[in-house]
Structure formats: C-alpha cells, structure tokens
Design a protein around this motif. Structure first.
Motif, PDB file in Angstrom:
ATOM      1  N   THR A  65      68.842  63.910  41.073  1.00 15.23           N
ATOM      2  CA  THR A  65      67.585  63.171  41.093  1.00 15.23           C
ATOM      3  C   THR A  65      67.834  61.803  41.703  1.00 15.23           C
ATOM      4  O   THR A  65      68.766  61.104  41.318  1.00 15.23           O
ATOM      5  CB  THR A  65      67.020  63.009  39.669  1.00 15.23           C
ATOM      6  OG1 THR A  65      66.859  64.305  39.080  1.00 15.23           O
ATOM      7  CG2 THR A  65      65.677  62.295  39.692  1.00 15.23           C
ATOM      8  N   PHE A  66      66.992  61.447  42.672  1.00 17.07           N
ATOM      9  CA  PHE A  66      67.039  60.144  43.324  1.00 17.07           C
ATOM     10  C   PHE A  66      65.728  59.437  43.039  1.00 17.07           C
ATOM     11  O   PHE A  66      64.671  60.067  43.022  1.00 17.07           O
ATOM     12  CB  PHE A  66      67.181  60.299  44.846  1.00 17.07           C
ATOM     13  CG  PHE A  66      68.414  61.024  45.279  1.00 17.07           C
ATOM     14  CD1 PHE A  66      69.558  60.328  45.611  1.00 17.07           C
ATOM     15  CD2 PHE A  66      68.435  62.409  45.370  1.00 17.07           C
ATOM     16  CE1 PHE A  66      70.703  60.990  46.020  1.00 17.07           C
ATOM     17  CE2 PHE A  66      69.567  63.080  45.782  1.00 17.07           C
ATOM     18  CZ  PHE A  66      70.707  62.366  46.104  1.00 17.07           C
ATOM     19  N   ALA A  67      65.787  58.135  42.813  1.00 19.09           N
ATOM     20  CA  ALA A  67      64.567  57.391  42.510  1.00 19.09           C
ATOM     21  C   ALA A  67      64.518  56.085  43.285  1.00 19.09           C
ATOM     22  O   ALA A  67      65.544  55.450  43.528  1.00 19.09           O
ATOM     23  CB  ALA A  67      64.486  57.110  41.014  1.00 19.09           C
ATOM     24  N   CYS A  68      63.311  55.725  43.680  1.00 23.95           N
ATOM     25  CA  CYS A  68      63.023  54.419  44.268  1.00 23.95           C
ATOM     26  C   CYS A  68      61.651  54.015  43.738  1.00 23.95           C
ATOM     27  O   CYS A  68      60.945  54.850  43.168  1.00 23.95           O
ATOM     28  CB  CYS A  68      63.058  54.471  45.790  1.00 23.95           C
ATOM     29  SG  CYS A  68      61.828  55.524  46.558  1.00 23.95           S
ATOM     30  N   PRO A  69      61.258  52.772  43.871  1.00 26.50           N
ATOM     31  CA  PRO A  69      59.956  52.363  43.347  1.00 26.50           C
ATOM     32  C   PRO A  69      58.819  53.233  43.894  1.00 26.50           C
ATOM     33  O   PRO A  69      58.631  53.331  45.097  1.00 26.50           O
ATOM     34  CB  PRO A  69      59.818  50.918  43.809  1.00 26.50           C
ATOM     35  CG  PRO A  69      61.226  50.442  43.980  1.00 26.50           C
ATOM     36  CD  PRO A  69      61.991  51.642  44.461  1.00 26.50           C
ATOM     37  N   GLY A  70      58.133  53.917  43.007  1.00 22.46           N
ATOM     38  CA  GLY A  70      56.982  54.718  43.378  1.00 22.46           C
ATOM     39  C   GLY A  70      57.260  56.151  43.781  1.00 22.46           C
ATOM     40  O   GLY A  70      56.334  56.929  43.974  1.00 22.46           O
ATOM     41  N   SER A  71      58.528  56.545  43.931  1.00 22.75           N
ATOM     42  CA  SER A  71      58.839  57.915  44.359  1.00 22.75           C
ATOM     43  C   SER A  71      60.111  58.431  43.704  1.00 22.75           C
ATOM     44  O   SER A  71      61.009  57.664  43.367  1.00 22.75           O
ATOM     45  CB  SER A  71      59.033  57.980  45.874  1.00 22.75           C
ATOM     46  OG  SER A  71      57.865  57.632  46.549  1.00 22.75           O
ATOM     47  N   THR A  72      60.170  59.750  43.574  1.00 24.98           N
ATOM     48  CA  THR A  72      61.355  60.433  43.072  1.00 24.98           C
ATOM     49  C   THR A  72      61.614  61.647  43.949  1.00 24.98           C
ATOM     50  O   THR A  72      60.671  62.306  44.394  1.00 24.98           O
ATOM     51  CB  THR A  72      61.150  60.889  41.614  1.00 24.98           C
ATOM     52  OG1 THR A  72      60.846  59.750  40.808  1.00 24.98           O
ATOM     53  CG2 THR A  72      62.372  61.578  41.052  1.00 24.98           C
ATOM     54  N   VAL A  73      62.871  61.915  44.212  1.00 27.33           N
ATOM     55  CA  VAL A  73      63.277  63.105  44.955  1.00 27.33           C
ATOM     56  C   VAL A  73      64.179  63.907  44.031  1.00 27.33           C
ATOM     57  O   VAL A  73      65.186  63.401  43.549  1.00 27.33           O
ATOM     58  CB  VAL A  73      64.043  62.736  46.246  1.00 27.33           C
ATOM     59  CG1 VAL A  73      64.511  63.997  46.954  1.00 27.33           C
ATOM     60  CG2 VAL A  73      63.201  61.872  47.159  1.00 27.33           C
ATOM     61  N   GLU A  74      63.796  65.156  43.767  1.00 24.96           N
ATOM     62  CA  GLU A  74      64.587  66.042  42.925  1.00 24.96           C
ATOM     63  C   GLU A  74      65.089  67.178  43.799  1.00 24.96           C
ATOM     64  O   GLU A  74      64.287  67.820  44.493  1.00 24.96           O
ATOM     65  CB  GLU A  74      63.738  66.599  41.790  1.00 24.96           C
ATOM     66  CG  GLU A  74      63.199  65.519  40.869  1.00 24.96           C
ATOM     67  CD  GLU A  74      62.186  66.059  39.871  1.00 24.96           C
ATOM     68  OE1 GLU A  74      61.667  67.181  40.075  1.00 24.96           O
ATOM     69  OE2 GLU A  74      61.911  65.349  38.892  1.00 24.96           O
ATOM     70  N   ILE A  75      66.405  67.414  43.791  1.00 25.85           N
ATOM     71  CA  ILE A  75      66.949  68.500  44.601  1.00 25.85           C
ATOM     72  C   ILE A  75      67.880  69.371  43.770  1.00 25.85           C
ATOM     73  O   ILE A  75      68.450  68.923  42.779  1.00 25.85           O
ATOM     74  CB  ILE A  75      67.694  67.993  45.856  1.00 25.85           C
ATOM     75  CG1 ILE A  75      68.952  67.204  45.499  1.00 25.85           C
ATOM     76  CG2 ILE A  75      66.781  67.191  46.757  1.00 25.85           C
ATOM     77  CD1 ILE A  75      69.826  66.877  46.699  1.00 25.85           C
ATOM     78  N   GLU A  76      67.999  70.612  44.202  1.00 29.01           N
ATOM     79  CA  GLU A  76      68.981  71.527  43.640  1.00 29.01           C
ATOM     80  C   GLU A  76      69.821  72.033  44.798  1.00 29.01           C
ATOM     81  O   GLU A  76      69.297  72.397  45.852  1.00 29.01           O
ATOM     82  CB  GLU A  76      68.319  72.688  42.922  1.00 29.01           C
ATOM     83  CG  GLU A  76      69.338  73.593  42.249  1.00 29.01           C
ATOM     84  CD  GLU A  76      68.699  74.646  41.379  1.00 29.01           C
ATOM     85  OE1 GLU A  76      69.144  75.809  41.463  1.00 29.01           O
ATOM     86  OE2 GLU A  76      67.783  74.305  40.615  1.00 29.01           O
ATOM     87  N   VAL A  77      71.133  72.036  44.609  1.00 26.88           N
ATOM     88  CA  VAL A  77      72.067  72.436  45.658  1.00 26.88           C
ATOM     89  C   VAL A  77      72.752  73.728  45.227  1.00 26.88           C
ATOM     90  O   VAL A  77      73.350  73.788  44.155  1.00 26.88           O
ATOM     91  CB  VAL A  77      73.121  71.328  45.910  1.00 26.88           C
ATOM     92  CG1 VAL A  77      74.071  71.750  47.018  1.00 26.88           C
ATOM     93  CG2 VAL A  77      72.448  70.007  46.217  1.00 26.88           C
ATOM     94  N   ALA A  78      72.651  74.734  46.079  1.00 29.26           N
ATOM     95  CA  ALA A  78      73.314  76.013  45.828  1.00 29.26           C
ATOM     96  C   ALA A  78      74.405  76.209  46.871  1.00 29.26           C
ATOM     97  O   ALA A  78      74.188  75.948  48.057  1.00 29.26           O
ATOM     98  CB  ALA A  78      72.305  77.155  45.903  1.00 29.26           C
ATOM     99  N   GLU A  79      75.587  76.663  46.419  1.00 28.57           N
ATOM    100  CA  GLU A  79      76.713  76.888  47.326  1.00 28.57           C
ATOM    101  C   GLU A  79      76.632  78.286  47.928  1.00 28.57           C
ATOM    102  O   GLU A  79      76.351  79.249  47.235  1.00 28.57           O
ATOM    103  CB  GLU A  79      78.030  76.750  46.573  1.00 28.57           C
ATOM    104  CG  GLU A  79      78.331  75.353  46.120  1.00 28.57           C
ATOM    105  CD  GLU A  79      79.722  75.239  45.496  1.00 28.57           C
ATOM    106  OE1 GLU A  79      80.593  76.082  45.802  1.00 28.57           O
ATOM    107  OE2 GLU A  79      79.918  74.309  44.707  1.00 28.57           O
TER     108      GLU A  79
END
Length: 149
Positions: A65-79
């Motif tokens: 999970t990445f966050a900045c003011p006003g937004s969030t990015v959620e990712i899942e990484v599969a190998e």
C-alpha cells in the motif's frame, strides 16, 4: 593556485585513477528521464507477504500500500518465475494510464490502463526495483516510491 584550479586538479586525478563506471553514468542519465516533477509521491505505508492457504497451489502474493495526500495505491504482486504480475487499484477510483518503471525496461516502461473503477493489471514485470506512475485523466500524476519485487 586558487580553489577552482585545485578542484579541477582533484577532479582530473579522480577521472584518471578512479573513473565512474559506464553503467552508473547510464543509470544516472536514465533517472533524469524518469523525473515527474509535478507528480504526488506515494510512499510505501504497508508491505505484507501472504501465506498460501492449505491445499492451494502456487505461492501467496505480496500486498503493498502506497499513500499520498488524497490518494492511495494498493497493489498485489504475484510471482511467475523471473517476472511479476501487478494487480491493484487506485483509491479514490479513477481512470489512469499506468506505467511501470524499471532500469531494464525502455524509457516508456510497461504500460497498462486503469479502468474508471481504478482497477488495473500489469503482467510481465521483471523482478528488481520498480516504481509505478499513474497519469490521471484530470492531468495530475502519482508516482510510487521505488520497491524491490
């Protein structure tokens, strides 16, 4: 001898005795091309490695999970061998062009499109250091911090 002449002599000595490796110079030049000055920087706030459920084939994914003011990015990484598949979403939901930056990829990186619900999938990402760039339809951009996949 003034300070400028002294520094010039020191610089010349280092260029002869201990030059900067060509791959380091290439990486430095490439980093300038990767700049997105007006983008919001989304910093890593959570990094979890899941465990595979009993009886389920394949490895568990990694959730970031990445966050900045006003937004969030959620990712899942599969190998998938030497490559990774990144699936995720933007919060709040927004359509965007998604670019994966990696030193072994061309300057345009690997691109995908986030649908209006904010969901996206980027297959075939090489392992190593990556950063994601999101160019939203309103003209703003979000850039994630660099992470090792």
């Amino acid at each position: 001898m003034n300070d400028d002449e002294l520094m010039s002599g020191v610089r010349d000595a280092f260029e002869i005795l201990d030059p900067v490796p060509a791959d380091v110079l290439a990486a430095a030049r490439a980093s300038i091309a990767w700049r997105t000055p007006s983008a919001a920087l989304a910093e890593l706030t959570r990094d979890r490695t899941g465990r595979a459920a009993a009886g389920v084939r394949g490895a568990a994914g990694r959730t970031l999970t990445f966050a900045c003011p006003g937004s969030t990015v959620e990712i899942e990484v599969a190998e998938h061998g030497r490559h990774r598949e990144i699936t995720g979403r933007l919060v709040p939901s927004s359509a965007a062009d998604v670019q994966v930056r990696h030193r072994d990829l061309p300057p345009g990186g690997i691109t995908a499109r986030a649908e209006p619900a904010g969901l996206f999938c980027v297959p075939g990402v090489p392992q190593g250091l990556v950063s994601l760039v999101f160019r939203l339809e309103d003209g703003s951009s979000i850039v994630t911090s660099w992470i090792r996949l």
